[in-house]
Design an enzyme around this catalytic site. Sequence first.
Site, PDB file in Angstrom:
ATOM      1  N   ASP A 187      28.568   2.297  76.477  1.00 43.21           N
ATOM      2  CA  ASP A 187      27.703   1.329  75.825  1.00 43.21           C
ATOM      3  C   ASP A 187      28.048  -0.013  76.476  1.00 43.21           C
ATOM      4  OD1 ASP A 187      26.033   0.279  73.805  1.00 43.21           O
ATOM      5  OD2 ASP A 187      27.805  -0.377  72.720  1.00 43.21           O
ATOM      6  N   ASP A 227      31.441   1.042  70.854  1.00 40.44           N
ATOM      7  CA  ASP A 227      32.247   0.263  69.916  1.00 40.44           C
ATOM      8  C   ASP A 227      31.914   0.601  68.469  1.00 40.44           C
ATOM      9  OD1 ASP A 227      29.778  -0.836  69.753  1.00 40.44           O
ATOM     10  OD2 ASP A 227      30.392  -2.906  70.062  1.00 40.44           O
ATOM     11  N   ASP A 233      26.183   2.666  67.405  1.00 39.78           N
ATOM     12  CA  ASP A 233      26.131   3.809  68.307  1.00 39.78           C
ATOM     13  C   ASP A 233      26.922   5.018  67.792  1.00 39.78           C
ATOM     14  OD1 ASP A 233      28.624   2.822  68.909  1.00 39.78           O
ATOM     15  OD2 ASP A 233      28.013   1.947  70.800  1.00 39.78           O
TER      16      ASP A 233
HETATM   17  P1  ADP Z   1      23.973  -2.445  73.032  1.00 36.18           P
HETATM   18  O1  ADP Z   1      23.349  -1.173  73.393  1.00 36.18           O
HETATM   19  O2  ADP Z   1      24.110  -3.327  74.250  1.00 36.18           O
HETATM   20  O3  ADP Z   1      25.238  -2.329  72.280  1.00 36.18           O
HETATM   21  P2  ADP Z   1      22.364  -2.895  70.626  1.00 36.18           P
HETATM   22  O4  ADP Z   1      21.695  -1.568  70.595  1.00 36.18           O
HETATM   23  O5  ADP Z   1      23.369  -3.196  69.588  1.00 36.18           O
HETATM   24  O6  ADP Z   1      22.932  -3.255  72.100  1.00 36.18           O
HETATM   25  O7  ADP Z   1      21.235  -4.005  70.533  1.00 36.18           O
HETATM   26  C1  ADP Z   1      20.165  -4.047  71.481  1.00 36.18           C
HETATM   27  C2  ADP Z   1      19.463  -5.353  71.447  1.00 36.18           C
HETATM   28  O8  ADP Z   1      18.863  -5.571  70.199  1.00 36.18           O
HETATM   29  C3  ADP Z   1      20.345  -6.534  71.671  1.00 36.18           C
HETATM   30  O9  ADP Z   1      20.517  -6.824  73.042  1.00 36.18           O
HETATM   31  C4  ADP Z   1      19.565  -7.654  70.975  1.00 36.18           C
HETATM   32  O10 ADP Z   1      18.560  -8.142  71.821  1.00 36.18           O
HETATM   33  C5  ADP Z   1      18.914  -6.941  69.822  1.00 36.18           C
HETATM   34  N1  ADP Z   1      19.690  -7.053  68.592  1.00 36.18           N
HETATM   35  C6  ADP Z   1      20.318  -6.077  67.922  1.00 36.18           C
HETATM   36  N2  ADP Z   1      20.908  -6.518  66.813  1.00 36.18           N
HETATM   37  C7  ADP Z   1      20.668  -7.846  66.765  1.00 36.18           C
HETATM   38  C8  ADP Z   1      21.013  -8.905  65.865  1.00 36.18           C
HETATM   39  N3  ADP Z   1      21.755  -8.697  64.762  1.00 36.18           N
HETATM   40  N4  ADP Z   1      20.579 -10.142  66.141  1.00 36.18           N
HETATM   41  C9  ADP Z   1      19.844 -10.384  67.239  1.00 36.18           C
HETATM   42  N5  ADP Z   1      19.484  -9.447  68.112  1.00 36.18           N
HETATM   43  C10 ADP Z   1      19.874  -8.191  67.901  1.00 36.18           C
HETATM   44 MG    MG Z   2      26.641  -1.782  70.832  1.00 30.25          MG
END
Ligand code: ADP
Ligand code: MG
Length: 618
Positions: free
Chosen positions: A320, A512, A516
């Site tokens: 991730d 983390d 996920d």
């Molecule tokens: P990653 O796969 O990199 O861990 P996430 O799946 O957690 O990322 O989130 C994907 C995207 O969704 C982030 O890059 C962001 O643009 C948006 N996002 C998710 N949660 C939030 C939040 N609490 N506030 C703002 N944007 C968010």
């Molecule tokens: Mg993440």
Amino acid sequence: MSEKAKRKGIEIGAGLLAYVIVWAIEFYANLGRQEAALLFLVPYVVLSATTYVEQIKKIRTMKFLDENLLMIVATCGAFVVGRYREAVGAMLLYQAGRLVEELSLSSTKKSIAKFIDIRPEYANLKEGAGERVVEPQELQPKQIIVLKPGEKIPVDTVVTMGTGTVDMKALTGESKPRAVKIGDRLYSGGINLNGVLEARVVKAYSESMASKVMKLVENANEKKSDSLRLADRFTRYYTPIVIAIAVLTFILPPMMFPGTRDEWIFRGLILLVAACPSGLLVSIPMAFLGGIGAASRQGVLIKGSRCIEALTQVDTFVFDKTGTLTEGVFHVQKVVPHKIQEEELLELAALAEAYSTHPIALSLRTAYGSEIDKSRVGEVTEYPGLGLCAEVDGKRVYIGNYRLMNRQGLFCRPVAGPGTAVHVAVEKEYAGYIMISDVIREDAGRLIRWLHRHQMASVMFTGDNEEAAEDVAGKLKIESVYADLMPEDKVEQLEEFRESEMEGEKLAFVGDGINDAPVLARADVGIAMGGLGADAALEAADIILMEDEPSKIINAVRISRATLRSVKQNMTFAIGMKAVLIILAFCGLITMQNAIIADVAVMLINILNSFWMMKYPE
Ligand code: ADP
Ligand code: MG
């Protein structure tokens, strides 16, 4: 010494005494064969009664086909053919071997428990002006406790007064003490090194980190590996086969080879004893326990022998991005408001993210800087992988990526990076975006280089945009990148990977635990980083890195390979030795006692080999 070991010790002592007395009686009194046999039955019963009872109990669960049964058949048979002295002698040595086995197994468990000696003994509960010593189990959330220098942190708390340093080594393997101040979280199992701290309890004892970690390690043996299950199954088939060979030895050779019938029967019985696989069976769980112990000392929790075995077969690591390969601490690069003030936009963002645990939320709150007035925030709905919607001052505020905006019917295009644009909208009004960017973990680079050097593949999954993803992947030299993935896309993509895998190849996912957990659970090996963070990750993962240090995966892989190597060595050695002993028994070149002594020797060598495992890699 464990209860079981004590009982066994007493049994052996009593049996030995009875054996000597019976020898003496036989020597001075002129006994007939039958009387002597009856006499020798006394030490025999003393030595083997509990084994018999155990075996009868096992019949119900169909697990009685094991080395105990081999010994029972062999010694009973020896009695029948008049070799009662040997029967008792063999039983005596066998029980002594079992005692050694029990002792070494319990000392292994104990030394593992010592590595993770994080059980807090007491807590100082603050009451009015004074304080009272209580059991950690009695503490309730919101109570205030006092931590003095040198004391173990009893439950998870937040510092409310004072500053100090805490040693988290027992929990995370991190050797450098960590400075703490008001507002910092303290995890149970750590030690307060200096400074008097007051802290508010946030979790009851059973929900606190120390209990969780100990539970994980204690249950580590439940997730049995293939090798362990193989060993279980092995005895189930092995025992009847050996008994069949022994029976054939009773029947066939007397017709073809010289020697009396009784002699051949006795050889068959020695063969049973020689075939006892006791050493092998104890050394396998010991090696796994040793591996789990060695890993836990380095802050890597492995949830069982199955995970160790699977980790040795992993050929692809999927990572991730946010919080795993990067620190998950975003810095605001640029605030681009739309029809409102810059400060207003930042405040809206911080308020909307008031309750979220996502790294982006934490970073925006930090960037805002001031205290957040949570009374202005109403209902919050999170959209994993997109962002969230929160009621601020009675209005619905949407915050997240461009896809979230599009879903609200707002025209919004991805903003060119580098970095991640967090868009904000109030009701149906677009309010601008905040450009943030994350820092790559240096440590992740070390891990990726190591993986590639050892012919393992690296893949990155992220919910972030293509550009931010390519940027990180390029710097870390990750081979393939999948961006713009929603949490469910991650699961789907992972399943696709798994389907295309060849037999015996396994896939690990490193995350983390923040949205996920489903992928962690679905991967062949789920590795969660920063075990001190997300609870869901503790549940879903197979391996937990207590520190946010991806390179600990290198240690975990090395330890699991060493463990499996030691298991294989033990198996080869034990099976080879058994084969030799069986041939010697068949040829009549070994006595029943010597066959057992050889078995115990094989066991000791196997146990020593497993013990070395625990020292790894110091
Ligand atoms: P990653 O796969 O990199 O861990 P996430 O799946 O957690 O990322 O989130 C994907 C995207 O969704 C982030 O890059 C962001 O643009 C948006 N996002 C998710 N949660 C939030 C939040 N609490 N506030 C703002 N944007 C968010
Ligand atoms: Mg993440």
